[in-house]
Design a protein around this motif. Structure first.
Motif, short mmCIF file in Angstrom:
data_model
loop_
_atom_site.label_atom_id
_atom_site.label_comp_id
_atom_site.label_asym_id
_atom_site.label_seq_id
_atom_site.Cartn_x
_atom_site.Cartn_y
_atom_site.Cartn_z
N ILE A 182 43.28 32.75 39.18
CA ILE A 182 42.68 34.07 38.89
C ILE A 182 41.46 34.15 39.93
CG2 ILE A 182 41.35 35.39 37.31
CD1 ILE A 182 42.64 33.84 35.06
N THR A 183 41.14 35.46 40.52
CA THR A 183 40.13 35.60 41.52
C THR A 183 38.83 35.27 40.86
OG1 THR A 183 39.94 37.76 40.90
CG2 THR A 183 41.41 37.15 42.46
N GLU A 184 37.90 34.93 41.74
CA GLU A 184 36.60 34.36 41.50
C GLU A 184 35.90 35.54 40.87
OE1 GLU A 184 33.99 31.21 41.04
OE2 GLU A 184 35.93 31.31 41.75
N LYS A 185 35.83 36.79 41.43
CA LYS A 185 35.34 38.07 40.66
C LYS A 185 35.86 38.09 39.57
CE LYS A 185 34.59 40.43 44.97
NZ LYS A 185 34.82 41.48 45.94
N LEU A 186 36.96 38.29 39.20
CA LEU A 186 37.59 38.26 37.55
C LEU A 186 37.07 37.23 36.72
CD1 LEU A 186 39.32 40.25 35.91
CD2 LEU A 186 41.07 38.95 36.60
N ILE A 187 36.96 36.15 37.32
CA ILE A 187 36.52 34.95 36.39
C ILE A 187 35.13 35.21 36.15
CG2 ILE A 187 36.01 32.42 36.53
CD1 ILE A 187 38.35 31.94 38.25
N ILE A 188 34.30 35.41 36.88
CA ILE A 188 32.76 35.74 36.82
C ILE A 188 32.48 36.80 35.98
CG2 ILE A 188 30.82 36.21 37.66
CD1 ILE A 188 31.61 34.65 40.30
N GLY A 189 33.10 38.03 36.30
CA GLY A 189 33.00 39.15 35.34
C GLY A 189 33.76 39.43 34.14
N ALA A 190 34.78 38.82 34.10
CA ALA A 190 35.60 39.03 32.67
C ALA A 190 35.38 37.79 31.80
CB ALA A 190 37.13 39.33 32.94
N HIS A 191 35.26 36.71 32.32
CA HIS A 191 35.13 35.46 31.60
C HIS A 191 33.44 34.98 31.51
CE1 HIS A 191 39.42 35.47 31.05
NE2 HIS A 191 39.55 35.82 32.38
N ALA A 192 33.16 34.69 32.55
CA ALA A 192 31.98 33.45 32.58
C ALA A 192 30.66 34.56 32.31
CB ALA A 192 31.80 32.96 34.12
N LEU A 193 30.54 35.56 32.77
CA LEU A 193 29.37 36.35 32.60
C LEU A 193 29.34 36.88 30.86
CD1 LEU A 193 26.93 37.85 33.60
CD2 LEU A 193 28.42 39.89 33.92
#
Length: 314
Positions: A216-227
């Motif tokens: 999974i791309t880093e942007k999606l990880i940050i925006g959809a999961h981590a944040l």
């Protein structure tokens, strides 16, 4: 979820009742006689007979339990009494100043979000970079500068020297800029550091590592999961800040002559206006309790683990 919400609402009843008792009791400990202060404000030297007659008229001669029962019955009916200073209903006095406080709170929150959210995220993503050091320095500066000092600096540069913005008062957007920036900049310092620390902690958890392993791309990880998970402590702090803003920021409102609840409360303190102070403290307590309830509810929508735990408990 419905059972949890019902339990929390029922728990609010004894809390609000206890707050009402404490609020009324604290007002009785304030030094000074309101009747004597009111007579002096009219330019008359108070005599014992005049003070006693006014106390009877104001109901201050009654025993405390009778005064509290009368006041509490009025609170239930949204009849908060009349201001000693203006003679107007306290409920109308507070509600007439609430829009100014809401306007300032919305402006401060907007400034805070514009500064804190992007800086907090980028500071965590680019940890130990020059950008991270700059964000942390900015956060440290915001936490170190007293709000009144920053407000006076803004007035000096943008009003006195440059004549760009109005010095004080409430009017259009230009009147809102300086008090909103003063409050929002100070708040953003807390949220930059809090979001950075929370996001760094979440980025090291196993489900984030597993998401990276799946490609999974880093942007999606940050925006959809981590944040989403990192926002939980931020929302907790935001609830406290929102209650603080809704209570009116007395110092900032006084500096900029902003006609909100905070400035109104300061005037009421000097005038020994007990009905206004009692209503103000009670209203702020209700606001904080309500906001905390909404924060708890928001947890279930942000973190599925909390939602599942609540279902198992029900």
């Amino acid at each position: 979820m419905a059972n949890y919400l019902l339990r929390r609402i029922i728990q609010l009843v004894p809390v609000l009742l206890g707050i009402s008792v404490i609020t009324f009791g604290l007002m009785q400990l304030v030094p000074g006689d309101p009747a004597e202060m009111l007579i002096r404000q009219n330019g008359i030297e108070p005599t014992e007979q005049a003070v006693q007659a006014l106390r009877v008229e104001m109901g201050l001669d009654k025993p405390l339990h009778i005064q509290f029962a009368k006041w509490f019955w009025g609170v239930i009916r949204l009849d908060l009494g009349q201001s000693y200073h203006t003679g107007l209903p306290v409920f109308e006095e507070l509600t007439s100043r609430l829009p100014a406080t809401l306007e300032l709170a919305l402006g401060a929150i907007t400034v805070m979000l514009v500064i804190a959210i992007p800086l907090g995220i980028l500071s965590a993503v680019f940890q130990n970079s020059i950008f991270d050091h700059f964000s942390r320095l900015l956060a440290l500066s915001g936490a170190s500068f007293p709000g009144y000092w920053l407000g006076l600096l803004l007035i000096f540069f943008f009003s006195v020297k440059m004549s760009i913005l109005p010095v004080m008062g409430r009017g259009g957007l230009y009147h809102l800029i300086m008090p909103a920036v003063t409050l929002g900049f100070g708040m953003s310092a807390t949220y930059i550091r809090l979001l950075r620390a929370s996001l760094l902690e979440v980025m090291g958890q196993e489900f984030i590592i597993a998401a990276r392993a799946r490609g999974i791309t880093e942007k999606l990880i940050i925006g959809a999961h981590a944040l989403r998970h990192a926002l939980l402590p931020v929302i907790t702090a935001f609830g406290i800040s929102l209650g603080y803003l809704l209570g009116g920021t007395a110092i900032i409102e006084t500096i900029f002559a902003w006609p909100g609840l905070g400035k109104f409360c300061v005037v009421a303190i000097f005038n020994r206006d007990y009905p206004v102070l009692q209503a103000y403290v009670l209203m702020m307590a209700v606001a904080f309790v309500t906001i905390n309830l909404l924060v708890d509810i928001s947890y279930a929508f942000l973190d599925p683990r909390i939602r599942l735990a609540g279902r198992e408990k029900d």
